[in-house]
Design an enzyme around this catalytic site. Structure first.
Site, PDB file in Angstrom:
ATOM      1  CG  ASN A 111      64.385  54.475  66.481  1.00 45.72           C
ATOM      2  OD1 ASN A 111      63.626  54.506  67.455  1.00 45.72           O
ATOM      3  ND2 ASN A 111      64.569  53.368  65.766  1.00 45.72           N
ATOM      4  CG  HIS A 113      66.264  48.772  66.080  1.00 49.11           C
ATOM      5  ND1 HIS A 113      64.904  48.614  65.919  1.00 49.11           N
ATOM      6  CD2 HIS A 113      66.834  47.608  65.705  1.00 49.11           C
ATOM      7  CE1 HIS A 113      64.668  47.401  65.447  1.00 49.11           C
ATOM      8  NE2 HIS A 113      65.816  46.764  65.308  1.00 49.11           N
ATOM      9  CG  ASP A 149      64.100  49.736  62.495  1.00 53.08           C
ATOM     10  OD1 ASP A 149      63.896  50.763  63.153  1.00 53.08           O
ATOM     11  OD2 ASP A 149      63.405  48.705  62.618  1.00 53.08           O
TER      12      ASP A 149
HETATM   13  C1  GAR Z   1      63.721  49.800  73.866  1.00 52.85           C
HETATM   14  O1  GAR Z   1      64.358  48.575  74.090  1.00 52.85           O
HETATM   15  C2  GAR Z   1      63.917  50.268  72.443  1.00 52.85           C
HETATM   16  O2  GAR Z   1      65.157  49.881  71.905  1.00 52.85           O
HETATM   17  C3  GAR Z   1      62.791  49.573  71.740  1.00 52.85           C
HETATM   18  O3  GAR Z   1      61.709  49.647  72.630  1.00 52.85           O
HETATM   19  C4  GAR Z   1      62.202  49.637  73.966  1.00 52.85           C
HETATM   20  C5  GAR Z   1      61.549  50.780  74.726  1.00 52.85           C
HETATM   21  O4  GAR Z   1      61.854  50.722  76.080  1.00 52.85           O
HETATM   22  N1  GAR Z   1      62.501  50.201  70.495  1.00 52.85           N
HETATM   23  C6  GAR Z   1      62.118  49.542  69.399  1.00 52.85           C
HETATM   24  O5  GAR Z   1      61.960  48.352  69.371  1.00 52.85           O
HETATM   25  C7  GAR Z   1      61.900  50.424  68.186  1.00 52.85           C
HETATM   26  N2  GAR Z   1      61.783  49.640  67.012  1.00 52.85           N
HETATM   27  P1  GAR Z   1      61.512  51.958  77.037  1.00 52.85           P
HETATM   28  O6  GAR Z   1      60.059  52.349  76.754  1.00 52.85           O
HETATM   29  O7  GAR Z   1      61.680  51.426  78.421  1.00 52.85           O
HETATM   30  O8  GAR Z   1      62.466  53.074  76.715  1.00 52.85           O
END
Ligand code: GAR
Length: 216
Positions: A111, A113, A149
């Site tokens: 994942n 984060h 997480d």
């Molecule tokens: C990213 O910033 C990722 O780190 C976050 O969602 C965004 C997705 O962006 N993930 C979380 O917050 C997971 N807990 P994307 O759809 O443009 O890749």
């Protein structure tokens, strides 16, 4: 698909910029890994379009059609297993996963984060970093374990926090770094350089520290 390439299933909920970075990266690394399917829990996730544009199977399993988390995760698990992936990548998949689901992919699910874990688990990480007055912030890639997480960190990338930053500006800075580090970790895994052993991330036979691979 190249016979040796590791099949990768990517789970998304939104824009899919990390998904795009992985697709682009493996265009020239087709013998190493290949995204074989993208699954979203939201029908309007732009990442589904990105998958279709790259001729990758794009599937939506809408969480709104399920009464329980268990029922959703059961179907999701079956759908993923259909593709026999070597690796499952959570790229902005905004759902809490059941322990059974996580355990079925343990050691082969990662994942990204948007914080320097263990700081700021959960949501609104950029605002939390601003509210705390942090001078640096960043992103972490980690193995997924039932501890939300909380799985072992593989790599982190840090960015500075400037005085007048708002959450959106900070998010953009972090996301630029995410797109650099995430494909590299996927590549390490596909090359069998990266494993999870005894709840630790191990790269090239070396146990990584709590903040993962050192890039400084
Ligand atoms: C990213 O910033 C990722 O780190 C976050 O969602 C965004 C997705 O962006 N993930 C979380 O917050 C997971 N807990 P994307 O759809 O443009 O890749």
């Amino acid at each position: 698909m190249e016979a040796s390439a590791v099949p990768i299933v990517v789970l998304i909920s939104g824009n899919g910029s990390n998904l795009q970075a992985i697709i682009d990266y493996f265009e020239s690394r087709a013998t190493i890994g290949k995204v074989v399917a993208v699954i979203s829990n939201r029908p309007n996730a732009y990442g589904l379009e990105r998958a279709k544009n790259a001729n990758i199977e794009a599937i939506c399993i809408d969480h709104k059609n399920f009464d329980t988390r268990e029922a959703y995760d059961n179907l999701l698990q079956k759908q993923i297993e259909h593709f026999q992936p070597g690796l499952v990548v959570l790229a902005g998949f905004m759902r809490i996963l059941t322990a059974d689901f996580v355990q079925s992919f343990e050691g082969r699910m990662i994942n990204i984060h948007p914080s320097l874990l263990p700081k700021y688990k959960g949501l609104n990480t950029h605002q939390k970093a601003l509210d705390a007055g942090d001078k640096e912030h960043g992103a972490s890639v980690h193995f997924v374990t039932p501890d939300l997480d909380g799985g072992p960190v593989i790599i982190q990338s840090k960015v500075p926090v400037f005085e007048n930053d708002n959450a959106e500006e900070l998010a953009q800075r972090v996301q630029e770094q995410e797109r650099n580090i995430f494909p590299i970790v996927v590549d390490w895994f596909c090359q069998k350089r990266l494993t999870m052993k005894n709840n630790k991330a191990v790269l090239d036979g070396n146990e990584l520290s709590e903040s993962g691979y050192a890039t400084d």
